[in-house]
Design a protein around this motif. Structure first.
Motif, short mmCIF file in Angstrom:
data_model
loop_
_atom_site.label_atom_id
_atom_site.label_comp_id
_atom_site.label_asym_id
_atom_site.label_seq_id
_atom_site.Cartn_x
_atom_site.Cartn_y
_atom_site.Cartn_z
N SER A 62 69.67 21.23 54.27
CA SER A 62 68.77 21.17 55.42
C SER A 62 67.84 19.96 55.33
O SER A 62 67.68 19.34 54.28
CB SER A 62 67.94 22.43 55.48
N THR A 97 64.50 19.85 55.54
CA THR A 97 63.35 20.02 54.67
C THR A 97 63.73 19.86 53.21
O THR A 97 63.05 19.19 52.43
CB THR A 97 62.74 21.43 54.87
N TYR A 98 64.85 20.48 52.86
CA TYR A 98 65.29 20.42 51.47
C TYR A 98 65.54 18.98 51.03
O TYR A 98 65.05 18.53 49.99
CB TYR A 98 66.55 21.25 51.31
N SER A 99 66.27 18.26 51.87
CA SER A 99 66.60 16.89 51.45
C SER A 99 65.35 16.01 51.48
O SER A 99 65.22 15.10 50.67
CB SER A 99 67.70 16.30 52.32
#
Lengths: 151, 357
Positions: free
Chosen positions: B96, B98-100
């Motif tokens: 996602s 946000t994660y990346s």
């Protein structure tokens, strides 16, 4: 900009070793985060397209071993010990961080950077556009549900 | 003519904005100097030696093996997504937003701290060297002197980097050459002619207790040295012809989920030796105004297992100028991306077959 931020640790300079260990710990953290996602993608069938370098069926094993190694080293980094991750109060006055003196320095660094990142992301980052994510080939267009694992 | 590398990049939604001026050695040298054995040795040799004596040398194979496995994993990902940005890019395609973003954020600060660590290491070697050259006024043990030298170093490298990647790469290549000479060749010379220690030194812990906890603590030297192998991929957009990776337009058997209809033209990554003349990728998410050279004929080994639909674009290998006009087949746009603000890239359709599922 990078130079300015890179100079921040010099405000409380305590020799190269601590900074080096902090840098390594951060790298291991980002590698670990990367490897988690790659593993998740593998479990969902990635990679489907061909690429010049492929691990084939070894991919899953390599990925899991990489995660185990990375995780073990992260524990090693986070481990509070004077030689690698001292509390500021253990540095004979080299580091003075006030109320943070009782917390191992690497914890402080990582938590500080994540909090700054969260603030920045909440204020500015979310609205920013990434370059469009265009899949390089049909089978690589492997959009995973946007479920965000904890960062 | 749109060169192959730019076409590569266009497929990932990026324009070629950086100048591709680095060759293979520069690419290697950057990764090598980021890993930089000598830097780590100057920084943390003392930590290893005072924790485990000579035995700490055995942390090297352990860390090297572990990082090799991590590198293998990354190698496969970067082979699929050869775009600058290391773990950020790789997670971007697989996780996602946000994660990346946070992965990239942490990676960015790791990079900055590495810069700090390295410029803080330099005085440890530079001050004795300056003193050796006759400048006797510097005290290598003084943290303040180290600090001043480190800040000067930081300013100099910043100016050099602003000046351009080409100059930096020349300096870096020179440095790497001397690092290899100094660390490896000179070490062999010392070993051959000035050997004061037997091989027993590597099992001599100098009185320190060898146990899992001391071993883990002594690891930090090798841990600091052996990372940054992803740096070469960070320069992927400034390196000419990345790692034998060329897009080959190839009409291949439809596979997997796109097998439902017609033919499937897909630009895939084939090693250059496998296929015929080099050519560009057939798709591009962004309109391009650049003139485009005639496309070579598709590799003869490509085949269709299924009948072509009448409007199939594959055999003629149409030119691309913008997304739509020159493409004989229909052109459609993808559903809106989950990345806000990104324009929906136009997607040529190959007859009835959907390229993107």
């Amino acid at each position: 900009m990078v130079a300015v931020i890179a100079a921040i640790p010099f405000i409380q300079y305590s020799g190269a070793a601590i900074i080096a260990i902090a840098a390594t710990g951060m790298i291991y953290l980002s590698y670990f985060l990367g490897n988690i996602v790659i593993l998740r993608a593998r479990l969902r069938g990635w990679p489907k397209a061909k690429a010049p370098f492929r691990l084939g069926r070894w991919g899953l094993l390599v990925n899991i071993v990489a995660l185990l190694y990375g995780g073990a080293m992260l524990v090693n980094f986070a481990w509070p010990r004077v030689a690698s991750n001292p509390k500021p109060s253990q540095t004979a006055g080299l580091l003075k961080l006030g109320f943070l003196d009782g917390i191992p320095i690497l914890w402080t660094v990582v938590i500080f950077i994540v909090i700054i990142g969260a603030l920045y992301f909440a204020i500015a980052g979310r609205a920013k556009t990434f370059a469009p994510v265009t899949a390089p080939s049909p089978e690589d267009d492997d959009p995973l549900p946007a479920a965000a694992p904890p960062a | 003519m749109v060169d192959r590398d730019s076409a590569d990049l266009a497929r990932f939604g990026y324009n070629q904005e950086l100048k591709r001026s680095l060759g293979l050695f520069s690419s290697f040298a950057v990764a090598f100097s980021y890993i930089s054995p000598s830097t780590g040795i100057f920084t943390l040799f003392a930590l290893g030696l005072t924790t485990l004596g000579g035995v700490f040398i055995w942390t090297w194979p352990v860390v090297a093996l572990g990082q090799f496995i991590v590198a293998l994993n990354f190698a496969e990902v970067s082979s699929h997504y050869p775009v600058a940005g290391s773990v950020f890019q790789w997670t971007k395609y697989l996780a996602s937003r946000t994660y990346s973003w946070f992965t990239g954020w942490i990676y960015l600060f790791a990079g900055m701290l590495t810069v700090t660590a390295v410029v803080a290491t330099l005085p440890l070697a530079l001050i004795p060297a300056l003193n050796g050259l006759g400048w006797h006024s510097l005290n290598a043990a003084s943290l303040n002197t180290q600090l001043v030298v480190a800040l000067i170093t930081l300013a100099v490298i910043t100016v050099l980097n602003i000046y351009g990647v080409k100059l930096v790469s020349v300096i870096n290549n020179t440095g790497v050459l001397f690092e290899i000479l100094g660390m490896f060749v000179f070490a062999l010379v010392l070993m051959a002619f000035h050997n004061h220690q037997g091989f027993g030194v590597v099992t001599n812990s100098a009185g320190f207790h060898v146990a899992p906890n001391t071993f883990l603590a002594a690891m930090f030297m090798s841990l600091f040295v052996i990372y940054g192998f992803d740096t070469a991929s960070t320069l992927a957009e400034e390196t000419a012809t990345r790692g034998g990776r060329h897009p080959r337009p190839c009409c291949s058997r439809s596979s997997g989920r796109s097998s439902s209809a017609g033919c499937s033209c897909s630009a895939r990554w084939w090693p250059s030796r496998t296929w015929g003349p080099r050519s560009r990728a057939p798709t591009g998410p962004r309109p391009s105004s650049r003139p485009i050279s005639p496309r070579p004929s598709p590799p003869s080994t490509c085949s269709w297992s299924q009948p072509l639909s009448s409007s199939a674009a594959c055999p003629s290998w149409p030119r691309r100028s913008g997304c739509a006009s020159a493409w004989p087949a229909t052109t459609s746009c993808r559903p809106p991306s989950r990345w806000p603000g990104s324009p929906p890239p136009c997607t040529p359709r190959c007859g009835a077959a959907s390229w993107w599922r």
